[in-house]
Every structure is written in C-alpha cells, then in structure tokens.
Design a protein around this motif. Structure first.
Motif, PDB file in Angstrom:
ATOM      1  N   PRO A 178      -7.474  -2.526   9.122  1.00 15.17           N
ATOM      2  CA  PRO A 178      -7.751  -3.706   9.152  1.00 15.17           C
ATOM      3  C   PRO A 178      -7.147  -4.421   7.895  1.00 15.17           C
ATOM      4  CG  PRO A 178      -9.848  -2.589   9.510  1.00 15.17           C
ATOM      5  CD  PRO A 178      -8.753  -1.524   9.035  1.00 15.17           C
ATOM      6  N   GLN A 179      -6.756  -5.708   8.090  1.00 19.11           N
ATOM      7  CA  GLN A 179      -6.120  -6.269   6.950  1.00 19.11           C
ATOM      8  C   GLN A 179      -7.253  -6.226   5.527  1.00 19.11           C
ATOM      9  OE1 GLN A 179      -3.346  -7.094   6.051  1.00 19.11           O
ATOM     10  NE2 GLN A 179      -4.004  -8.001   3.955  1.00 19.11           N
ATOM     11  N   THR A 180      -8.254  -6.330   5.841  1.00 17.98           N
ATOM     12  CA  THR A 180      -9.448  -6.344   4.733  1.00 17.98           C
ATOM     13  C   THR A 180      -9.379  -5.099   3.800  1.00 17.98           C
ATOM     14  OG1 THR A 180     -11.101  -5.953   6.214  1.00 17.98           O
ATOM     15  CG2 THR A 180     -10.976  -8.154   5.475  1.00 17.98           C
ATOM     16  N   GLU A 181      -9.181  -4.275   4.627  1.00 18.07           N
ATOM     17  CA  GLU A 181      -8.994  -3.016   3.865  1.00 18.07           C
ATOM     18  C   GLU A 181      -8.028  -2.462   3.170  1.00 18.07           C
ATOM     19  OE1 GLU A 181     -10.084   2.000   5.177  1.00 18.07           O
ATOM     20  OE2 GLU A 181     -10.705   0.155   6.735  1.00 18.07           O
ATOM     21  N   ARG A 182      -6.818  -3.026   3.743  1.00 23.23           N
ATOM     22  CA  ARG A 182      -5.505  -2.983   3.011  1.00 23.23           C
ATOM     23  C   ARG A 182      -5.775  -3.573   1.578  1.00 23.23           C
ATOM     24  NH1 ARG A 182      -2.846  -2.987   8.191  1.00 23.23           N
ATOM     25  NH2 ARG A 182      -2.664  -5.392   8.284  1.00 23.23           N
ATOM     26  N   GLU A 183      -6.279  -4.998   1.622  1.00 22.22           N
ATOM     27  CA  GLU A 183      -6.672  -5.677   0.457  1.00 22.22           C
ATOM     28  C   GLU A 183      -7.503  -4.806  -0.320  1.00 22.22           C
ATOM     29  OE1 GLU A 183      -8.009  -9.400   2.024  1.00 22.22           O
ATOM     30  OE2 GLU A 183      -6.393  -9.709   3.296  1.00 22.22           O
ATOM     31  N   TRP A 184      -8.215  -4.387   0.193  1.00 18.61           N
ATOM     32  CA  TRP A 184      -9.212  -3.523  -0.732  1.00 18.61           C
ATOM     33  C   TRP A 184      -8.602  -2.435  -1.380  1.00 18.61           C
ATOM     34  CZ3 TRP A 184     -11.132   1.551  -1.245  1.00 18.61           C
ATOM     35  CH2 TRP A 184     -12.193   1.635  -2.078  1.00 18.61           C
ATOM     36  N   TRP A 185      -7.695  -1.639  -0.887  1.00 16.39           N
ATOM     37  CA  TRP A 185      -7.019  -0.525  -1.374  1.00 16.39           C
ATOM     38  C   TRP A 185      -6.137  -1.100  -2.600  1.00 16.39           C
ATOM     39  CZ3 TRP A 185      -7.787   4.170  -1.563  1.00 16.39           C
ATOM     40  CH2 TRP A 185      -8.431   4.861  -0.417  1.00 16.39           C
ATOM     41  N   LEU A 186      -5.535  -2.255  -2.226  1.00  9.71           N
ATOM     42  CA  LEU A 186      -4.529  -2.829  -3.322  1.00  9.71           C
ATOM     43  C   LEU A 186      -5.604  -3.387  -4.537  1.00  9.71           C
ATOM     44  CD1 LEU A 186      -2.218  -5.039  -1.360  1.00  9.71           C
ATOM     45  CD2 LEU A 186      -1.725  -3.084  -2.215  1.00  9.71           C
ATOM     46  N   PHE A 187      -6.569  -3.692  -4.152  1.00 11.46           N
ATOM     47  CA  PHE A 187      -7.582  -4.274  -5.201  1.00 11.46           C
ATOM     48  C   PHE A 187      -8.168  -2.993  -6.228  1.00 11.46           C
ATOM     49  CE2 PHE A 187     -12.065  -5.053  -6.405  1.00 11.46           C
ATOM     50  CZ  PHE A 187     -11.783  -5.865  -7.742  1.00 11.46           C
ATOM     51  N   VAL A 240       0.796  -1.345  -0.002  1.00 11.24           N
ATOM     52  CA  VAL A 240       0.032  -0.076  -0.076  1.00 11.24           C
ATOM     53  C   VAL A 240       0.882   1.371   0.159  1.00 11.24           C
ATOM     54  CG1 VAL A 240      -1.767   1.401   1.489  1.00 11.24           C
ATOM     55  CG2 VAL A 240      -1.934  -1.071   0.999  1.00 11.24           C
ATOM     56  N   LEU A 241       1.879   1.217   0.774  1.00 11.64           N
ATOM     57  CA  LEU A 241       2.787   2.659   0.929  1.00 11.64           C
ATOM     58  C   LEU A 241       3.456   2.705  -0.358  1.00 11.64           C
ATOM     59  CD1 LEU A 241       4.118   1.935   4.681  1.00 11.64           C
ATOM     60  CD2 LEU A 241       2.549   3.853   3.749  1.00 11.64           C
ATOM     61  N   ASP A 242       3.932   1.442  -1.017  1.00 13.03           N
ATOM     62  CA  ASP A 242       4.837   1.776  -2.325  1.00 13.03           C
ATOM     63  C   ASP A 242       3.862   1.796  -3.484  1.00 13.03           C
ATOM     64  OD1 ASP A 242       6.917   1.229  -0.493  1.00 13.03           O
ATOM     65  OD2 ASP A 242       7.624  -0.476  -1.612  1.00 13.03           O
ATOM     66  N   ASN A 243       2.787   1.386  -3.444  1.00 13.43           N
ATOM     67  CA  ASN A 243       1.963   1.289  -4.752  1.00 13.43           C
ATOM     68  C   ASN A 243       0.683   2.229  -4.773  1.00 13.43           C
ATOM     69  OD1 ASN A 243       3.657  -0.683  -6.104  1.00 13.43           O
ATOM     70  ND2 ASN A 243       2.879  -2.078  -4.814  1.00 13.43           N
ATOM     71  N   VAL A 244       0.234   2.481  -3.431  1.00 14.61           N
ATOM     72  CA  VAL A 244      -1.010   3.036  -3.435  1.00 14.61           C
ATOM     73  C   VAL A 244      -0.813   4.718  -3.031  1.00 14.61           C
ATOM     74  CG1 VAL A 244      -3.233   3.210  -2.440  1.00 14.61           C
ATOM     75  CG2 VAL A 244      -2.318   1.065  -3.125  1.00 14.61           C
ATOM     76  N   ILE A 245       0.075   4.816  -2.082  1.00 16.74           N
ATOM     77  CA  ILE A 245       0.270   6.339  -1.598  1.00 16.74           C
ATOM     78  C   ILE A 245       1.136   7.018  -2.271  1.00 16.74           C
ATOM     79  CG2 ILE A 245       0.838   7.590   0.563  1.00 16.74           C
ATOM     80  CD1 ILE A 245      -1.776   5.865   0.880  1.00 16.74           C
ATOM     81  N   ASP A 246       0.948   8.061  -2.601  1.00 15.40           N
ATOM     82  CA  ASP A 246       1.935   8.821  -3.409  1.00 15.40           C
ATOM     83  C   ASP A 246       3.106   9.183  -2.542  1.00 15.40           C
ATOM     84  OD1 ASP A 246       3.499  11.835  -4.070  1.00 15.40           O
ATOM     85  OD2 ASP A 246       1.838  11.638  -5.663  1.00 15.40           O
ATOM     86  N   GLU A 247       4.384   8.905  -3.266  1.00 18.31           N
ATOM     87  CA  GLU A 247       5.567   8.935  -2.292  1.00 18.31           C
ATOM     88  C   GLU A 247       5.770  10.142  -1.583  1.00 18.31           C
ATOM     89  OE1 GLU A 247       8.485  10.076  -5.993  1.00 18.31           O
ATOM     90  OE2 GLU A 247       8.771   7.921  -4.909  1.00 18.31           O
ATOM     91  N   ASN A 248       5.395  11.353  -2.193  1.00 19.02           N
ATOM     92  CA  ASN A 248       5.420  12.725  -1.672  1.00 19.02           C
ATOM     93  C   ASN A 248       4.567  12.967  -0.348  1.00 19.02           C
ATOM     94  OD1 ASN A 248       7.146  13.701  -3.486  1.00 19.02           O
ATOM     95  ND2 ASN A 248       5.675  13.951  -4.964  1.00 19.02           N
ATOM     96  N   ARG A 249       3.462  12.158  -0.259  1.00 19.09           N
ATOM     97  CA  ARG A 249       2.424  12.193   0.842  1.00 19.09           C
ATOM     98  C   ARG A 249       2.862  11.149   2.078  1.00 19.09           C
ATOM     99  NH1 ARG A 249      -1.927  14.935  -0.593  1.00 19.09           N
ATOM    100  NH2 ARG A 249      -3.255  14.000   1.230  1.00 19.09           N
ATOM    101  N   VAL A 250       3.939  10.265   1.841  1.00 23.48           N
ATOM    102  CA  VAL A 250       4.148   9.282   2.865  1.00 23.48           C
ATOM    103  C   VAL A 250       4.780   9.733   3.911  1.00 23.48           C
ATOM    104  CG1 VAL A 250       5.763   7.021   3.401  1.00 23.48           C
ATOM    105  CG2 VAL A 250       4.137   7.489   1.194  1.00 23.48           C
ATOM    106  N   SER A 251       4.202   9.765   5.238  1.00 21.86           N
ATOM    107  CA  SER A 251       4.945  10.149   6.402  1.00 21.86           C
ATOM    108  C   SER A 251       4.807   9.155   7.715  1.00 21.86           C
ATOM    109  CB  SER A 251       4.237  11.638   6.694  1.00 21.86           C
ATOM    110  OG  SER A 251       3.195  11.187   7.243  1.00 21.86           O
TER     111      SER A 251
END
Length: 219
Positions: A141-150, A119-130
């Motif tokens: 929740p793990q299910t929510e991380r999976e949803w973001w990746l999907f 999620v941090l590498d592929n979903v969040i813009d690198e300039n917004r990672v903090s």
C-alpha cells in the motif's frame, strides 16, 4: 429562467450544451489506452507500457499551465450585461474540473512511482534487490511505502504529511461518486497544485537530487 441555466445557454449557445460537453470530458481522464500510447510514442513509455517519468513530468507542467491560465475566454463569450459574479465563479470551477482531476490523478501516479523507486534505492540494500523484491514493494500500500521512507530517515514527518495530503486529494478525486460535486475555486486549486508539486519534489530529489522542474528543462 434560472441564472445558472441562462449562463450556460449564453456560454454554449444551446441549452444543455455545457452538460453534454462535461459528459464528453469523462473520457479524457488520465488513463493510457492504445490510442494514447500511440500518440505518446514508444520513447515515452516504460517496458511495461506505463508512461515514463519524463512524459509524466511534461504532462504535469502542461496541466499546471492549463489550470494557471484558466478558462480565459469565459467572460468574453458571455453577452454584455451579465454580471453575476457568483455564477462566473461557479462556471470557472466547472471548467477547471477536467484539468484539475487529470493533474491529481497524475500526481498519484507520480507519487506511487517515485515512492517505489525511493524505497528500492534508499531503503533496500542494493545486494538484496531482485525482481521478487521489486514486485513486493510495488504491491505494498502507498501508506506503507511512505512509512518505510519515514522510518528509515529518507523523509521527515513534515515531508511525509505533505506526500500523504497530495495522495489523499488524488484518492478523493479517483473515488468521487458524484463528479458534479468536484468543484474548486481557482485560489484553492492553485494552492493544492503547488503543494502537490512540493510533495512530488520531496520524493524526486530523494532519488535524483534535483527537482521535477529541472527534469522538465533537461528533457
């Protein structure tokens, strides 16, 4: 004497010996206490004391090999003439319990760790990672991380299903109230292990473009 009790006595040499051995196994689940951390070594730990991906990879393949080999001495330790196949299969399932449980708890840890990184590498813009963003993703929740990746196309529906199934098995083991009910046949176990490895590789390759087994070789 009941055939199962007779088998246990023949295998262990003492009545109730297997029960005691299995109770002792309860302390061997995949957790990291201070003694385990000391055995692993600082080079295998992250800054927060959690096991590194490198260590978890080596542990995964060690447990997989243990399950593949199975309780090889099972039949050798039982007197000639004891040929109850159903009892043998039940005993094998009992002996596989500890490495199978350890492996799937480890699978859950790998899925969580790799999902966070994906999620941090592929979903969040690198300039917004903090630090705050990282902490937020870790708390999801793990299910929510999976949803973001999907939903962002990092994984497809089939891959999401494979990850969910592997994590579901982890949850079933982690929350099992009666561990004596957690028995598996060898064929079912190996199918589940291979499917779990595929699920981990989906996430691993989304971050590093190579498989978990490749990490094992290069580390």
């Amino acid at each position: 004497m009941d055939p199962w009790d007779a088998f246990i006595e023949a295998y262990t040499g003492v009545p109730g010996g297997l029960k005691q051995a299995l109770e002792d196994d309860e302390s061997k689940s995949y957790t990291l206490n201070k003694m385990q951390q000391a055995r692993i070594g600082m080079s295998e730990l992250n800054d927060d004391g959690s096991p590194s991906i490198r260590y978890q990879t080596k542990r995964f393949y060690s447990l997989k090999k243990e399950i593949e080999n199975g309780p090889q001495t099972l039949r050798e330790k039982v007197p000639d003439g004891f040929s109850d196949e159903e009892i043998f299969e039940r005993m094998e399932a009992v002996l596989l319990r500890r490495p199978v449980n350890d492996l799937f708890l480890l699978v859950g840890s790998l899925i969580e760790t790799l999902s966070i990184k994906a999620v941090l590498d592929n979903v969040i813009d690198e300039n917004r990672v903090s630090n705050n963003v990282e902490e937020h993703v870790e708390r999801l929740p793990q299910t929510e991380r999976e949803w973001w990746l999907f939903s962002t196309g990092v994984i497809d529906a089939g891959e999401k299903g494979k990850i969910r199934e592997a994590y579901r098995l982890r949850n079933n083991i982690a929350h099992m109230k009666d561990s004596s009910g957690n028995l598996y046949s060898k064929s079912d176990v190996m199918t589940a292990v291979e499917d779990a490895e595929e699920a981990i590789n989906i996430l691993h390759t989304s971050v590093w473009d190579f498989t978990l087994k490749h990490r094992k070789v290069i580390s």
